[in-house]
Design a protein around this motif. Structure first.
Motif, PDB file in Angstrom:
ATOM      1  N   CYS A 141      33.569  56.153  43.824  1.00  0.00           N
ATOM      2  CA  CYS A 141      32.911  57.019  42.716  1.00  0.00           C
ATOM      3  C   CYS A 141      33.011  56.175  41.698  1.00  0.00           C
ATOM      4  CB  CYS A 141      33.285  58.357  42.586  1.00  0.00           C
ATOM      5  SG  CYS A 141      33.395  59.311  43.931  1.00  0.00           S
ATOM      6  N   LYS A 142      34.126  55.550  41.101  1.00  0.00           N
ATOM      7  CA  LYS A 142      34.426  54.983  39.918  1.00  0.00           C
ATOM      8  C   LYS A 142      33.445  53.685  39.757  1.00  0.00           C
ATOM      9  CE  LYS A 142      38.809  54.677  39.452  1.00  0.00           C
ATOM     10  NZ  LYS A 142      40.282  54.362  38.923  1.00  0.00           N
ATOM     11  N   PHE A 143      33.405  52.886  40.879  1.00  0.00           N
ATOM     12  CA  PHE A 143      32.735  51.739  40.598  1.00  0.00           C
ATOM     13  C   PHE A 143      31.308  51.517  41.261  1.00  0.00           C
ATOM     14  CE2 PHE A 143      37.449  50.948  40.600  1.00  0.00           C
ATOM     15  CZ  PHE A 143      37.474  50.626  39.209  1.00  0.00           C
ATOM     16  N   MET A 166      28.998  48.718  43.179  1.00  0.00           N
ATOM     17  CA  MET A 166      28.907  47.276  42.559  1.00  0.00           C
ATOM     18  C   MET A 166      29.473  46.220  43.412  1.00  0.00           C
ATOM     19  SD  MET A 166      31.823  48.039  39.270  1.00  0.00           S
ATOM     20  CE  MET A 166      31.612  46.562  38.555  1.00  0.00           C
ATOM     21  N   GLY A 167      30.489  46.649  44.190  1.00  0.00           N
ATOM     22  CA  GLY A 167      30.885  45.663  45.206  1.00  0.00           C
ATOM     23  C   GLY A 167      32.001  44.728  44.244  1.00  0.00           C
ATOM     24  N   ILE A 168      32.963  44.100  45.219  1.00  0.00           N
ATOM     25  CA  ILE A 168      33.846  43.063  44.479  1.00  0.00           C
ATOM     26  C   ILE A 168      33.796  41.705  45.024  1.00  0.00           C
ATOM     27  CG2 ILE A 168      36.437  42.849  44.333  1.00  0.00           C
ATOM     28  CD1 ILE A 168      36.640  45.601  45.505  1.00  0.00           C
ATOM     29  N   LYS A 222      43.525  39.839  45.215  1.00  0.00           N
ATOM     30  CA  LYS A 222      44.258  40.468  43.956  1.00  0.00           C
ATOM     31  C   LYS A 222      44.112  41.862  43.742  1.00  0.00           C
ATOM     32  CE  LYS A 222      43.875  38.112  39.864  1.00  0.00           C
ATOM     33  NZ  LYS A 222      43.171  37.346  38.805  1.00  0.00           N
ATOM     34  N   ILE A 223      43.109  42.496  44.188  1.00  0.00           N
ATOM     35  CA  ILE A 223      42.830  43.752  43.689  1.00  0.00           C
ATOM     36  C   ILE A 223      44.087  44.902  44.248  1.00  0.00           C
ATOM     37  CG2 ILE A 223      40.544  43.836  43.466  1.00  0.00           C
ATOM     38  CD1 ILE A 223      40.329  45.044  46.366  1.00  0.00           C
ATOM     39  N   PHE A 224      44.906  44.267  45.213  1.00  0.00           N
ATOM     40  CA  PHE A 224      45.911  45.190  45.836  1.00  0.00           C
ATOM     41  C   PHE A 224      47.174  45.093  45.155  1.00  0.00           C
ATOM     42  CE2 PHE A 224      43.057  44.503  49.539  1.00  0.00           C
ATOM     43  CZ  PHE A 224      42.796  45.914  49.773  1.00  0.00           C
ATOM     44  N   GLU A 271      46.319  45.318  38.568  1.00  0.00           N
ATOM     45  CA  GLU A 271      45.145  44.518  38.874  1.00  0.00           C
ATOM     46  C   GLU A 271      43.940  45.350  38.546  1.00  0.00           C
ATOM     47  OE1 GLU A 271      44.872  40.994  38.171  1.00  0.00           O
ATOM     48  OE2 GLU A 271      46.694  41.020  39.679  1.00  0.00           O
ATOM     49  N   LYS A 272      43.265  44.954  37.381  1.00  0.00           N
ATOM     50  CA  LYS A 272      41.814  45.492  37.143  1.00  0.00           C
ATOM     51  C   LYS A 272      40.824  44.357  37.066  1.00  0.00           C
ATOM     52  CE  LYS A 272      41.449  48.896  34.234  1.00  0.00           C
ATOM     53  NZ  LYS A 272      41.984  49.674  33.019  1.00  0.00           N
ATOM     54  N   LEU A 273      39.808  44.559  37.581  1.00  0.00           N
ATOM     55  CA  LEU A 273      38.854  43.469  37.359  1.00  0.00           C
ATOM     56  C   LEU A 273      38.152  43.371  36.224  1.00  0.00           C
ATOM     57  CD1 LEU A 273      37.140  43.172  41.320  1.00  0.00           C
ATOM     58  CD2 LEU A 273      39.198  42.148  40.077  1.00  0.00           C
ATOM     59  N   ASP A 274      37.798  44.719  35.691  1.00  0.00           N
ATOM     60  CA  ASP A 274      37.344  44.896  34.323  1.00  0.00           C
ATOM     61  C   ASP A 274      38.263  45.573  33.673  1.00  0.00           C
ATOM     62  OD1 ASP A 274      35.820  45.478  32.246  1.00  0.00           O
ATOM     63  OD2 ASP A 274      34.461  46.883  33.061  1.00  0.00           O
ATOM     64  N   PRO A 275      38.762  45.004  32.479  1.00  0.00           N
ATOM     65  CA  PRO A 275      39.892  45.561  31.715  1.00  0.00           C
ATOM     66  C   PRO A 275      39.497  47.041  31.265  1.00  0.00           C
ATOM     67  CG  PRO A 275      39.888  43.488  31.360  1.00  0.00           C
ATOM     68  CD  PRO A 275      38.637  43.585  31.973  1.00  0.00           C
ATOM     69  N   ALA A 296      37.575  48.957  32.407  1.00  0.00           N
ATOM     70  CA  ALA A 296      37.117  49.933  33.079  1.00  0.00           C
ATOM     71  C   ALA A 296      38.295  51.033  33.389  1.00  0.00           C
ATOM     72  CB  ALA A 296      36.883  49.456  34.603  1.00  0.00           C
ATOM     73  N   GLU A 297      37.959  52.321  33.563  1.00  0.00           N
ATOM     74  CA  GLU A 297      38.798  53.455  33.606  1.00  0.00           C
ATOM     75  C   GLU A 297      39.702  53.135  34.849  1.00  0.00           C
ATOM     76  OE1 GLU A 297      37.854  57.573  35.240  1.00  0.00           O
ATOM     77  OE2 GLU A 297      35.742  56.307  35.379  1.00  0.00           O
ATOM     78  N   GLY A 298      41.093  53.590  34.814  1.00  0.00           N
ATOM     79  CA  GLY A 298      42.136  53.385  35.835  1.00  0.00           C
ATOM     80  C   GLY A 298      43.160  52.593  35.235  1.00  0.00           C
ATOM     81  N   THR A 299      44.223  52.726  36.176  1.00  0.00           N
ATOM     82  CA  THR A 299      45.513  52.000  35.705  1.00  0.00           C
ATOM     83  C   THR A 299      45.645  50.586  36.327  1.00  0.00           C
ATOM     84  OG1 THR A 299      46.483  53.001  37.251  1.00  0.00           O
ATOM     85  CG2 THR A 299      46.749  54.151  35.135  1.00  0.00           C
ATOM     86  N   GLY A 300      44.980  50.306  37.393  1.00  0.00           N
ATOM     87  CA  GLY A 300      45.171  49.154  38.225  1.00  0.00           C
ATOM     88  C   GLY A 300      46.211  49.191  39.009  1.00  0.00           C
ATOM     89  N   LEU A 301      46.486  50.571  39.468  1.00  0.00           N
ATOM     90  CA  LEU A 301      47.721  50.624  40.518  1.00  0.00           C
ATOM     91  C   LEU A 301      47.464  51.275  41.642  1.00  0.00           C
ATOM     92  CD1 LEU A 301      50.416  52.089  37.873  1.00  0.00           C
ATOM     93  CD2 LEU A 301      50.374  49.771  38.971  1.00  0.00           C
ATOM     94  N   GLY A 302      46.214  51.846  41.665  1.00  0.00           N
ATOM     95  CA  GLY A 302      45.629  52.770  42.830  1.00  0.00           C
ATOM     96  C   GLY A 302      45.770  51.915  44.172  1.00  0.00           C
ATOM     97  N   LEU A 303      45.013  50.833  44.192  1.00  0.00           N
ATOM     98  CA  LEU A 303      45.095  50.075  45.550  1.00  0.00           C
ATOM     99  C   LEU A 303      46.392  49.686  45.951  1.00  0.00           C
ATOM    100  CD1 LEU A 303      41.650  48.011  45.292  1.00  0.00           C
ATOM    101  CD2 LEU A 303      42.387  50.131  46.667  1.00  0.00           C
ATOM    102  N   SER A 322      33.317  47.562  51.310  1.00  0.00           N
ATOM    103  CA  SER A 322      34.069  48.551  52.595  1.00  0.00           C
ATOM    104  C   SER A 322      35.446  48.225  52.479  1.00  0.00           C
ATOM    105  CB  SER A 322      33.343  48.039  53.676  1.00  0.00           C
ATOM    106  OG  SER A 322      32.047  48.318  53.742  1.00  0.00           O
ATOM    107  N   PHE A 323      36.337  49.341  52.458  1.00  0.00           N
ATOM    108  CA  PHE A 323      37.971  49.151  52.639  1.00  0.00           C
ATOM    109  C   PHE A 323      38.181  49.712  53.974  1.00  0.00           C
ATOM    110  CE2 PHE A 323      37.839  49.168  48.183  1.00  0.00           C
ATOM    111  CZ  PHE A 323      38.777  48.197  47.797  1.00  0.00           C
ATOM    112  N   TYR A 324      38.894  48.659  54.822  1.00  0.00           N
ATOM    113  CA  TYR A 324      39.280  49.008  56.113  1.00  0.00           C
ATOM    114  C   TYR A 324      40.765  49.059  56.209  1.00  0.00           C
ATOM    115  CZ  TYR A 324      34.350  47.592  57.412  1.00  0.00           C
ATOM    116  OH  TYR A 324      33.044  47.578  57.535  1.00  0.00           O
TER     117      TYR A 324
END
Ligand code: ADP
Length: 715
Positions: free
Chosen positions: A612-614, A643-645, A652-654, A658-662, A664-671, A697-699
Motif C-alpha cells: 500500500c505504502k509504495f 512503484m517496484g524495486i 539490501k531491502i531485507f 534499509e530504506k530505499l527512499d530515506p 519515505a514513511e517507515g523505519t526500514g525494519l519491516g522486511l 512480487s514478494f514470494y
C-alpha cells in the motif's frame, strides 16, 4: 563369529596308538615268555631222551659183555676140550656125551639161552641143549670153518635164518684140542632168543610216555635195518629197511655215526625228537625218540594259559585305555563347554560394547575372499544379516557418490602399500534413504613375504557427532551472520536514532531562544518538531524490540490455514487499505500451515502495508495475495502494481533500517522482521520486480501442516 573346533580324532588316534603300543608290548612279552618256556622245556626233554639213550647204551654194553662172559665157560677150557675130543673120537662113549650134555644144558637153562649147540668142524650138529629140539643152524654149517680159522669168540648179530624164521643172535665159541697143537675140534654156539630178554629190554621206556621208544639199528650197505620190534609197526624187526638218503630220519643219522639230540621224522613220517648213540664194539646204533607232539603237549597247555593271560592283559589294557580316553573326553568336553560359555559371554560383552560404542569390526580373507562383519556393522548400516551377504566392496558401495568412492579407494590403497593403518570419515546412504556417517579404520595383515593375507577394520557410527558438528558449523555461520548483522544494526540504529536526537537537541536550542524572545507561535512549532522526533524514536525502538524478541525457535506452534490468516490480517489493515483506495484480491487456493500464528500474521501484515505504502503514482492500486505450487515447494506471494524495486536493491531491502527512499514513511525494519519470521519457520523469502513502476512480487515458503485444510477447518 566362528570358533575353531578342537579335533577329537587326534586324541582318539593318540589313545589308539597307546593301546597298540601296550598290545604289542604285552604280545612281545608273552612271546618271549613262551619262547623261554619252550627252550627250558626243550632242554629238559633233550636231557631226558639223552639220559634214557645213555642208560640203554650202558646196559646193552653190559649185556653183551655178560654174553661174552658166558661164552668163556667153553672158550679155551681144557676140560671141555678133552670131553669134546673124547666124544668126537668115540661117539659111543656115553659118559662123555652125558657130561657134555649136562654141561651144555646147565648153561642153556641157567643163563637163559634158547639153545646151546655143538658142531664138528664141518658144521654138523653133534649135540644140542635142550635135546628135544635140535634146530637146523644153517650158518653153522656154512661158516663153521671161518669161525674156527679166526680162533676167536664171535658175536653173531641179529638175523633171520630164513625169510620168516624168528630173529635171533648167537655167540660162537671155537673149541680147540690143546694136546694136538690146538687142532680145531668144533664150534659151540650159544643161541640167543631176542624175544625173551633183549627185545623187551630195548622196548622198555623208563618214564610214562605214549610215544617214547628205543630203536636199535644197524647199517647194511646203503640201508638202515631196524633190529627190534617197533611200537607202531608190526613185524619190523629185521624186516624194515630204509635207504640212507632219508637224512631227516634219526635212524639214518645214527648209523652214519652222528651222536647227540636231533629233530627229525621217524619211520612213520611223524616229527620226533631223538637222542642218537653208537654202541661200542658192536654194529649197533641206538635211537631214543619221542613224538614232538607228545614232547610239546604240556607246553601247548602252557601256551593256552599264556594266550589267555595275554588276552586278559590286552582286554585290561583296552579297558584302561577306553576308560582313560572317556575320562579325557569328558574333561575335554567339560573344558570346551566352559570355554564356549566364556567365549559366548565375552562375545555378547563385545557385541554389547560395540553396540554402546556404535563400533563394529570386519575382516576380509584375501585367499578365500570371505568377508565377516560383526553384528554392529549390520546395525550401523541398517542391514539384515539374514538377507545381506557382505563382500569386500559392500561398505564402499553404501556411499554412492563417485568422488567419495574414489577418495576412499585411494586411502585404502595407500594404507595397503605402506603397510600402515588407514582411516577415513564417510557419509553413507541407509536403506530408508537417510544419510548417516561412519568412521572407518583398516589395517592389512601380511605374510613373511610381505604378501597381503587379510584386512581387518572397524566401522564407527559418527552420524550423531557429524550432526552436532554440522549444527555447530551452522551455528557458527549464523553467529557470524548475526555478528555482522549486529554490527550493521548498531551502526544503522545509532545512525537512525541519532537523527531524531539531533532534531530534538536542535529544536530545544530554538525553543530556548524562542522562549527568551517570548514568541509563543514559534515555541509551539518547535515543540511539534520535538514531538515528531521523539515519536519516530519510539517507533524505531518498538520495531527493534519486536525484532529482538523473535527467538531461535517457534514457540507454541499451531495449525492454521492460509485463508484464515489472510482474512485476519486484512481485517486489521482494512482502514489503511481503504484510505489508499487499494483493491485486494485473495486467491481461492488454501493450504494448512504449522507455526506461530501471531508472527505469521505479521508477515502478511507487513507485506500488505508495504504494498500500500509504495504504490507510487498508481491510479488503480491493486494487491494480489495467494499461494501456488512450484515443484515440490508451496510458495506464497503478495503482489502489487506499485512503484517496484530496482533489482540492484533486491538483496539490501531485507536488511535492518534499509530504506530505499530515506524520506519515505517507515523505519526500514519491516522486511527484516518478515525475513526473520519466515526463516524461523525454516522458509525463505525473495523479491521479484523490474522496478520502474512495474509493481513488486514478494514470494516466501513456509512449512505445511500435513492434514487437509478443509478437514482441519471442520473439526
Ligand atoms: P519500512 O518499514 O520503512 O517500510 P521496509 O523494511 O518495510 O521499511 O522496506 C524497506 C524499503 O523497501 C522501503 O523503504 C521501500 O523503499 C522498499 N519497499 C518495500 N516494499 C515495497 C513495495 N511493495 N514496493 C516498492 N518498494 C518497496
Amino acid at each position: 563369529m566362528k570358533s575353531s573346533e578342537p579335533s577329537a580324532s587326534h586324541t582318539g588316534l593318540a589313545f589308539l596308538l597307546v593301546f597298540l603300543l601296550l598290545v604289542s608290548g604285552i604280545v612281545m612279552t608273552g612271546v618271549f615268555y613262551y619262547r623261554h618256556l619252550e627252550q627250558q622245556f626243550r632242554a629238559k626233554v633233550e636231557q631226558q631222551v639223552s639220559a634214557i639213550a645213555e642208560l640203554k647204551v650202558s646196559e646193552l654194553v653190559q649185556w653183551r659183555n655178560e654174553r661174552l662172559g658166558d661164552a668163556n665157560a667153553f672158550y679155551d677150557n681144557p676140560a671141555f676140550s678133552i670131553l669134546v675130543r673124547r666124544f668126537f673120537q668115540k661117539p659111543e662113549d656115553t659118559e662123555a656125551r652125558r657130561l657134555l650134555q649136562r654141561w651144555m644144558s646147565r648153561i642153556q637153562t641157567n643163563l637163559n639161552y634158547r639153545q646151546v649147540v655143538l658142531t664138528d668142524t664141518q658144521g654138523v650138529l653133534r649135540l644140542s641143549a635142550p635135546e628135544a629140539s635140535p634146530m637146523a643152524v644153517p650158518y653153522l654149517v656154512k661158516d663153521a670153518a671161518a669161525f674156527l680159522d679166526s680162533g676167536k669168540l664171535t658175536f653173531l648179530d641179529l638175523h633171520r635164518d630164513t625169510g620168516d624164521a624168528p630173529p635171533h643172535m648167537a655167540v660162537m665159541i671155537p673149541v680147540f684140542d690143546d694136546q694136538a697143537g690146538r687142532r680145531s675140534l668144533g664150534v659151540v654156539a650159544l643161541l640167543i632168543d631176542p624175544e625173551t630178554y633183549f627185545y623187551p629190554f630195548i622196548k622198555r621206556w623208563p618214564l610214562p610216555s605214549l610215544t617214547g621208544e628205543t630203536l636199535l639199528v644197524r647199517r647194511e650197505s646203503n640201508e638202515v635195518i631196524f633190529l627190534n620190534e617197533l611200537r607202531f609197526q608190526n613185524n619190523a624187526a629185521l624186516n624194515l629197511r630204509v635207504p640212507l638218503d632219508r637224512a631227516t630220519m634219526p635212524a639214518v643219522q645214527a648209523v652214519l655215526g652222528r651222536e647227540g639230540v636231533m629233530e627229525g621224522e621217524d619211520y612213520r613220517g611223524v616229527p620226533v625228537v631223538a637222542a642218537l648213540r653208537t654202541i661200542p664194539d658192536s654194529p649197533w646204533s641206538l635211537v631214543a625218540r619221542m613224538d614232538i607232539a607228545e614232547v610239546y603237549a604240556p607246553l601247548r597247555a602252557q601256551l593256552w594259559r599264556v594266550v589267555v593271560v595275554i588276552g586278559a592283559l590286552i582286554f585290561g589294557a583296552g579297558a584302561c585305555v577306553v576308560l582313560a580316553w572317556r575320562h579325557q573326553r569328558i574333561r575335554f568336553y567339560r573344558e570346551r563347554a566352559a570355554a564356549a560359555e566364556k567365549l559366548q559371554e565375552s562375545e555378547s560383552k563385545l557385541i554389547e560394547t560395540q553396540k554402546m560404542a556404535q563400533l563394529g569390526h570386519w575382516s576380509w580373507d584375501v585367499k578365500t575372499g570371505a568377508v565377516e562383519w560383526s553384528e554392529e556393522v549390520y546395525n550401523i548400516f541398517q542391514l539384515d544379516p539374514e538377507k545381506f551377504t557382505p563382500h569386500i566392496n559392500s561398505i564402499l558401495e553404501l556411499s554412492p557418490w563417485p568422488e567419495d568412492h574414489t577418495r576412499d579407494k585411494e586411502l585404502i590403497q595407500k594404507a595397503m602399500t605402506s603397510h600402515k593403518k588407514g582411516a577415513y570419515d564417510q557419509r553413507f546412504l541407509r536403506p530408508d534413504g537417510s544419510i548417516g556417517y561412519y568412521h572407518s579404520t583398516f589395517q592389512g595383515k601380511y605374510d613373511g613375504d610381505g604378501q597381503l593375507v587379510s584386512i581387518v577394520g572397524t566401522v564407527m557410527d559418527i552420524t550423531a557427532r557429524k550432526r552436532v558438528e554440522e549444527a555447530l558449523q551452522q551455528t557458527a555461520v549464523e553467529l557470524q551472520e548475526k555478528n555482522a548483522e549486529l554490527e550493521r544494526f548498531l551502526y544503522t540504529a545509532s545512525h537512525d536514532l541519532k537523527s531524531p536526537v539531533v532534531t530534538v537537541r536542535t529544536f530545544l536550542g530554538y525553543m530556548e531562544q524562542d522562549m527568551a524572545a517570548g514568541d509563543a507561535g514559534r515555541i509551539e512549532k518547535d515543540m511539534r518538531f520535538i514531538r515528531a522526533a521523539t515519536d519516530k524514536m519510539a517507533r524505531l525502538l518498538d520495531e527493534l524490540l519486536k525484532i529482538s524478541r523473535i527467538g531461535r525457535v517457534v514457540s507454541l506452534p499451531v495449525r492454521v490455514t492460509f485463508r484464515n490468516l489472510v482474512d485476519e490480517v486484512l481485517g486489521a489493515v482494512a482502514g489503511y487499505v481503504a484510505e489508499r483506495g487499494v483493491t485486494v484480491k485473495v486467491g481461492e487456493h488454501d493450504v494448512a500451515l504449522y507455526g506461530d500464528r501471531l508472527r505469521l500474521a505479521e508477515v502478511w501484515q507487513n507485506l500488505v502495508e508495504n504494498a500500500c505504502k509504495f504504490m507510487g503514482n498508481q491510479k488503480e492500486p491493486r494487491i494480489e495475495i495467494g499461494v501456488e505450487a512450484r515443484g515440490v515447494e508451496t510458495v506464497f506471494f503478495v503482489r502489487d502494481n506499485g512503484m517496484g524495486i530496482d533489482p540492484r536493491y533486491h538483496a539490501k531491502i531485507f536488511n535492518l533500517f534499509e530504506k530505499l527512499d530515506p524520506k519515505a514513511e517507515g523505519t526500514g525494519l519491516g522486511l527484516a522482521l518478515v525475513k526473520r519470521i519466515v526463516e524461523l519457520h525454516q522458509g525463505r523469502i525473495w523479491v521479484e520486480s523490474t522496478g520502474q513502476g512495474q509493481g513488486t512480487s514478494f514470494y516466501f515458503t513456509l512449512p505445511r501442516a500435513i492434514h487437509n485444510p478443509e478437514k482441519g477447518r471442520k473439526t
